[in-house]
Design an enzyme around this catalytic site. Structure first.
Site, PDB file in Angstrom:
ATOM      1  N   TYR A   1       6.273   4.964 -13.703  1.00 31.92           N
ATOM      2  CA  TYR A   1       4.839   4.935 -13.399  1.00 31.92           C
ATOM      3  C   TYR A   1       4.423   3.544 -12.928  1.00 31.92           C
ATOM      4  O   TYR A   1       3.754   3.382 -11.898  1.00 31.92           O
ATOM      5  CB  TYR A   1       4.033   5.336 -14.636  1.00 31.92           C
ATOM      6  CG  TYR A   1       2.549   5.122 -14.485  1.00 31.92           C
ATOM      7  CD1 TYR A   1       1.803   5.916 -13.625  1.00 31.92           C
ATOM      8  CD2 TYR A   1       1.884   4.129 -15.208  1.00 31.92           C
ATOM      9  CE1 TYR A   1       0.433   5.720 -13.474  1.00 31.92           C
ATOM     10  CE2 TYR A   1       0.527   3.928 -15.069  1.00 31.92           C
ATOM     11  CZ  TYR A   1      -0.193   4.724 -14.199  1.00 31.92           C
ATOM     12  OH  TYR A   1      -1.548   4.525 -14.056  1.00 31.92           O
TER      13      TYR A   1
ATOM     14  N   SER B   1      -2.526  -0.439 -11.935  1.00 29.59           N
ATOM     15  CA  SER B   1      -2.469  -0.282 -13.393  1.00 29.59           C
ATOM     16  C   SER B   1      -2.019  -1.568 -14.052  1.00 29.59           C
ATOM     17  O   SER B   1      -1.241  -2.347 -13.474  1.00 29.59           O
ATOM     18  CB  SER B   1      -1.495   0.843 -13.752  1.00 29.59           C
ATOM     19  OG  SER B   1      -1.234   0.861 -15.141  1.00 29.59           O
TER      20      SER B   1
END
Length: 354
Positions: A161, A136
């Protein structure tokens, strides 16, 4: 770097196959005639009906086989590997969302860390030609240097995350080094489009509009220093992934592990993105759409800007995103209006094969 020139038919395992990116990757591979094994736990992080809609479309292909399993279930995952012995693994299963990771950290550790560890172990015991996995853009944290390059320092993530995604890159590097697993990590930059994730801002804004509710914009109303995002249309993401499949990573030294940004390389101000979404919905509905806006401070874990350098990916496989914000949002708006049956004149939208 070596190009795999083998012509025999490959079997693909795509995890997160009922998810947004996973669905479109599966659809592209199936359209090309490949055999695809899909895995998804169909959790209720967002509307399961949308996941089922994607899955129903994939199930129309004879060369698609689906298992409702969680990658954190090691024995279930190994059974799939044992039975089908996939040549290519594309791991897109993950618990997504920056803000949700603050509220519910357990599921991130289960899916993004334990689940990915299970994927690596399976690729170790059932060797594959290539493991492609989702990282990501969030790994860049609050880096101020832009555009973000793969060689940038990424040891200061600002959300759990992001930390789990950084751990995936480290784990993949280690397994590639120890067990000779060819692995490629992809740092995705704000993917959007038809059949997208309802928890993403553009989809949520649209939901709010039709519910007659205001939208919240987390930039303090500071238009001079507005948030920037490198919004990347789903078709461009899929093209980049598919182009990377036959490319065996060369990596550093004898480690067959590489990381690529996969973004639009053209960041947009958040307010311009919102105006473009209003214009797209106006065209889809045949009437003027304007959101009722409330401005609030940026949320913990959010980053002020994302901006991908895609030079490395372009040099590797010739990837160059080509979908403008206006074009991509119009396709989303047309799909949204048709999917939710919001007007009798809604356009019939074909979901692309790319």
């Amino acid at each position: 770097m070596h190009l795999n020139n083998k012509k025999e038919k490959k079997t693909y395992l795509v995890t997160g196959s009922a998810g947004f990116i996973g669905y479109f990757v599966c659809k592209k591979l199936l359209f090309q005639g490949s055999s695809v094994i899909g895995i998804d736990n169909l959790n209720d992080y967002y509307d399961v009906n949308l996941k089922q809609t994607r899955l129903e479309d994939l199930n129309t292909y004879e060369n698609f086989t689906f298992f409702q399993e969680d990658i954190s279930d090691r024995s279930a995952l190994e059974n799939v590997f044992l039975k089908y012995k996939p040549n290519i693994v594309i791991n897109l299963a993950a618990q997504a969302g920056v803000r949700y990771s603050i509220e519910n950290p357990d599921v991130y550790m289960q899916s993004n860390v334990t689940g990915f560890y299970n994927i690596l172990e399976a690729c170790r015991h059932f060797p594959v030609d290539h493991l492609i996995y989702a990282s990501s853009s969030s790994v860049y944290g609050a880096n101020k240097k832009v555009p973000f390059e793969e060689t940038d320092f990424v040891d200061h993530p600002v959300s759990l995350y992001a930390s789990t995604k950084k751990s995936n890159e480290l784990m993949a590097h280690t397994y590639s080094h120890l067990y000779d697993i060819p692995a490629t990590g992809l740092r995705f930059f704000t993917v959007y489009g038809p059949m997208g994730r309802p928890d993403m801002a553009y989809y949520g804004f649209t939901d709010k509009y039709f519910a007659g509710e205001p939208i919240k914009i987390f930039n303090n109303g500071d238009f001079e220093n507005d948030l920037y995002r490198d919004f990347t249309y789903i078709d461009d993401i899929v093209e980049g992934i598919v182009k990377l499949i036959p490319r065996t990573p060369s990596g550093e030294g004898d480690v067959k592990h590489e990381i690529f940004n996969i973004g639009n390389n053209n960041p947009e101000k958040l307010m311009h993105f919102i105006t473009s979404l209003e214009n797209a919905l106006s065209k889809s509905l045949g009437k003027t759409v304007e959101f009722n806006k409330i401005y609030e401070p940026i949320k913990p874990g959010d980053v002020p800007r994302t901006y991908a350098s895609t030079d490395r990916l372009h040099q590797a496989v010739g990837f160059k995103p080509k979908t403008s914000i206006e074009e991509g949002l119009q396709k989303f708006a047309d799909w949204y209006v048709q999917y939710h049956k919001l007007t009798e004149n809604a356009k019939e939208v074909q979901v692309t094969n790319s």
